[in-house]
Motif scaffolding. Structure first.
Motif, PDB file in Angstrom:
ATOM      1  N   ALA A   1       0.847  -1.199   0.000  1.00  0.00           N
ATOM      2  CA  ALA A   1       0.000   0.000   0.000  1.00  0.00           C
ATOM      3  C   ALA A   1       0.877   1.242   0.000  1.00  0.00           C
ATOM      4  O   ALA A   1       1.854   1.327   0.745  1.00  0.00           O
ATOM      5  CB  ALA A   1      -0.917  -0.006   1.214  1.00  0.00           C
ATOM      6  N   GLY A   2       0.541   2.193  -0.856  1.00  0.00           N
ATOM      7  CA  GLY A   2       1.305   3.436  -0.927  1.00  0.00           C
ATOM      8  C   GLY A   2       2.562   3.344  -1.759  1.00  0.00           C
ATOM      9  O   GLY A   2       3.370   4.285  -1.776  1.00  0.00           O
ATOM     10  N   ALA A   3       2.759   2.236  -2.479  1.00  0.00           N
ATOM     11  CA  ALA A   3       4.004   2.043  -3.218  1.00  0.00           C
ATOM     12  C   ALA A   3       4.071   2.847  -4.511  1.00  0.00           C
ATOM     13  O   ALA A   3       5.151   3.089  -5.046  1.00  0.00           O
ATOM     14  CB  ALA A   3       4.190   0.561  -3.546  1.00  0.00           C
ATOM     15  N   ALA A   4       2.931   3.280  -5.033  1.00  0.00           N
ATOM     16  CA  ALA A   4       2.923   3.988  -6.315  1.00  0.00           C
ATOM     17  C   ALA A   4       3.647   5.323  -6.224  1.00  0.00           C
ATOM     18  O   ALA A   4       3.580   6.020  -5.207  1.00  0.00           O
ATOM     19  CB  ALA A   4       1.489   4.217  -6.774  1.00  0.00           C
ATOM     20  N   ALA A   5       4.311   5.680  -7.296  1.00  0.00           N
ATOM     21  CA  ALA A   5       4.955   6.993  -7.397  1.00  0.00           C
ATOM     22  C   ALA A   5       4.052   7.913  -8.206  1.00  0.00           C
ATOM     23  O   ALA A   5       3.651   7.565  -9.318  1.00  0.00           O
ATOM     24  CB  ALA A   5       6.319   6.864  -8.068  1.00  0.00           C
ATOM     25  N   GLY A   6       3.714   9.071  -7.620  1.00  0.00           N
ATOM     26  CA  GLY A   6       2.864  10.041  -8.314  1.00  0.00           C
ATOM     27  C   GLY A   6       1.407   9.893  -7.945  1.00  0.00           C
ATOM     28  O   GLY A   6       0.930   8.799  -7.632  1.00  0.00           O
TER      29      GLY A   6
END
Length: 335
Positions: free
Chosen positions: A315-320
């Motif tokens: 969770a929260g790993a996406a960039a942007g």
């Protein structure tokens, strides 16, 4: 042969639809050019496979998407599908975005035009696309409730609103479902919005389950994006953000291949695994992509699989952000 979708019942209003829906936006707008004949063939293939939930917005192609559905449903029984329509987004003749209007008068006017374009006498789920900052949600829901009473609308939905807005809306009329982006790369709803929806017996129709194609397993860092494709301006598709996000996809691919599945199938199956009150919407524009998405119904994720997925894409790993800053400002769900 892929398994046919089961049925899902969402919300206190008992809205019933297929447990996998087809999101039609990309057939008319925002992802670049689409082939109309192939789009209609894809809708027909979805219906043949048991998908009955068709999701659209009156502003997708400024009415084109609704006209496309009308054409696709020609010769079919209207009661064989559930049509979900978003309204309220204002656009200019050049396609520009002019704001949100979900005042009672605008709500009823928009529905009148939607019914005419679709060639139907009712909409299964009607929902404002975004929270109008100038109109209390109680007024918008109250106006749709009048349309429900008059028989033009069967269920009331919402889109991209936060927990407090959900509570205020549900106090006026039962809400069938909240449409909101939910994927391995977009999980902020898990903190407050999803628990609030469940406490209120409001289902979720999850769009963006493949994160606009990032989680499809088909996107590459050198892909050229047309000027008409909004992903060319999306933070997650830019520079190092894109490279970072594609590394997450490759980690997911290892898990998918071990299961004999594709990245897209595992990503869709993960959303479906979040609960029976969550219906993934797949945005396939072509029959081959639809067939791949339907294959997700045959993917069973074990406890070990889910743990591996969480490790690969925490969770929260996406960039942007999922939208550019101007669009993020309109998301009550993120505030």
């Amino acid at each position: 042969m892929s398994t046919a979708p089961t049925r899902a019942t969402l919300g206190a209003s008992s809205f019933t639809a297929s447990a996998l829906g087809l999101g039609l936006m990309g057939m008319s707008d925002l992802y670049g050019a689409a082939d109309e004949a192939e789009s209609i063939a894809t809708i027909h293939a979805a219906m043949d496979a048991g998908i009955t939930l068709l999701d659209t917005g009156d502003f997708y192609g400024m009415g084109h998407n609704e006209l496309l559905i009308r054409e696709a449903l020609r010769g079919h029984n209207r009661e064989d599908v559930e049509i979900s329509v978003k309204f309220g987004a204002q656009r200019g003749p050049d396609g520009s975005w002019l704001g949100i209007d979900s005042s009672p008068a605008a709500t009823k006017t928009a529905l009148a035009y939607t019914l005419r374009r679709l060639g139907t006498d009712h909409i299964d789920v009607y929902r404002p696309a975004r929270l109008d900052p100038n109109v209390p949600i109680e007024e918008t829901v109250g106006a749709i409730a009048e349309l429900v009473k008059a028989g033009y609308v069967r269920h009331i939905g919402l889109s991209e609103v936060g927990a407090e807005t959900l509570r205020r809306a549900a106090a006026v009329h039962p809400i069938s479902d909240l449409q909101i982006e939910y994927s391995l790369l977009s999980r902020t709803l898990e903190a407050e919005v999803l628990p609030a929806a469940r406490a209120l017996n409001i289902g979720v129709t999850a769009y963006g389950v493949l994160s606009r194609g990032l989680l499809s397993g088909h996107w590459t860092s050198d892909r050229e994006v047309s000027p008409a494709d909004f992903r060319g301006h999306s933070p997650r598709f830019q520079g190092e953000n894109l490279n970072h996000n594609l590394r997450l996809v490759e980690a997911l691919r290892v898990i998918a291949e071990a299961k004999g599945a594709t990245v897209a199938q595992v990503a869709i199956a993960w959303v479906a695994s979040r609960g029976s009150d969550i219906v993934p919407l797949v945005g396939a524009r072509r029959r081959d992509r639809l067939a791949e998405a339907l294959g997700a119904l045959d993917v069973t994720l074990t406890t070990a699989d889910l743990a591996a997925i969480e490790a690969a894409v925490p969770a929260g790993a996406a960039a942007g952000d999922r939208y550019a800053a101007a669009q993020m400002a309109h998301l009550d769900s993120e505030h």
